[in-house]
Write an enzyme that holds these catalytic residues in place. Structure first.
Site, PDB file in Angstrom:
ATOM      1  CB  SER A 142      -0.532  -0.065   1.131  1.00  0.00           C
ATOM      2  OG  SER A 142      -1.363   1.189   1.548  1.00  0.00           O
TER       3      SER A 142
ATOM      4  CE1 TYR B 116      -3.925  -2.418   5.154  1.00  0.00           C
ATOM      5  CE2 TYR B 116      -3.698  -0.090   4.346  1.00  0.00           C
ATOM      6  CZ  TYR B 116      -3.989  -1.398   3.850  1.00  0.00           C
ATOM      7  OH  TYR B 116      -3.957  -1.492   2.617  1.00  0.00           O
TER       8      TYR B 116
END
Ligand code: NDP
Length: 247
Positions: free
Chosen positions: A140, A153
């Site tokens: 990501s 995350y």
């Protein structure tokens, strides 16, 4: 040339995984679909088959090593070989650390980190023995830069970057010809925000996605491109997001 390659996709029941399955199948790739929602996988496999493609599916919780091993076996038993695994399953229950959502911290570690470890552990013996293979993982932009509400995350996605780079280096050193690719998506319109339980974080991220989000088909195109490179060529990192997304 990607026709007839055999590709396992984890997290194939929605979003980036689903779009990639459809995209690859249209080009003649034999796709092996894994996720927990088998109703979605069943429908997707049926649609791909109806359009003349090849797809099989199996229930897969990436946190479970034996289920990762089983989907590799499914690919080999069904199609006779395995070329690629796309380690894409992930969750993003973002929140401020002060909210102390410790169960969600651990879930992210289990799915986003251990899921990748389990998938690699399942394919590495096959790829090492055949001296070829391709491991693609979804990190990501949160794996490239830090941002509030995304401590855990982001940490899991930084892990993916480090792990995949070392996999690439060791494979080159050991002469196993295992290629790697890491994808760093920005705002892509999928079901991912549904995994956020903290209301304020979800609302603010929803605003960003409503403003900037683009189709998961864009990521699918990149996966097809990476797989299609000649066997002696690794295209290792792609950052892909909306042209107008400033962060
Ligand atoms: P979705 O929520 O649409 O897809 C996530 C997929 O992961 C689903 O198929 C889900 O299937 C699967 N999944 C979740 N937990 C597990 C599990 N324990 N075992 C197996 N599969 C699981 O979101 P995206 O398509 O956006 O997410 C795909 C990847 O992209 C993730 O790794 C995410 O972190 C990453 N990403 C997404 C971005 C975006 O903006 N959308 C940006 C950056 C990265 P099921 O629930 O059926 O198991």
């Amino acid at each position: 040339m990607i026709k007839d390659k055999v590709v396992i996709i984890t997290g194939a029941s929605s979003g980036i995984g689903e779009a990639t399955a459809r995209r690859l199948a249209r080009e003649g790739v034999k796709v092996v679909l894994g996720a927990r929602r088998t109703d979605k996988l069943k429908q997707l496999a049926a649609e791909i088959t109806k359009e003349g493609g090849h797809a099989v599916y199996q229930a897969l919780d990436v946190t479970n090593q034996s289920e990762n091993d089983a989907i590799v076996k499914l690919a080999l038993d069904t199609f006779g070989n395995l070329d690629v695994i796309f380690l894409n399953a992930g969750i993003m229950p973002n929140s401020p650390l002060s909210a102390l959502k410790t169960d969600e911290w651990h879930q992210m570690v289990d799915v986003n980190i251990k899921g990748v470890l389990n998938g690699v552990a399942a394919v590495l013996p096959v790829f090492t023995q055949q001296k070829s293979g391709h491991v693609i993982a979804t990190s990501s932009v949160a794996g490239l830069k830090a941002y509030p509400n995304g401590a855990v995350y982001g940490g899991t996605k930084w892990f993916v970057r480090d792990f995949m780079e070392v996999l690439r280096m060791e494979s080159a050193q050991e002469g196993t010809n295992i290629r790697t690719a890491i994808i760093y998506p920005a705002a892509i319109n999928t079901e991912l925000l549904k995994t956020i339980s903290q209301h304020q974080t979800r609302e603010s991220m929803q605003g960003i996605y409503d403003t900037y989000g683009i189709s998961p088909d864009r990521i699918a195109d990149i996966i097809a491109f990476a797989i299609g490179q000649p066997g002696d060529t690794t295209i290792n990192e792609f950052t892909v997001g909306p042209s107008n997304q400033p962060w």
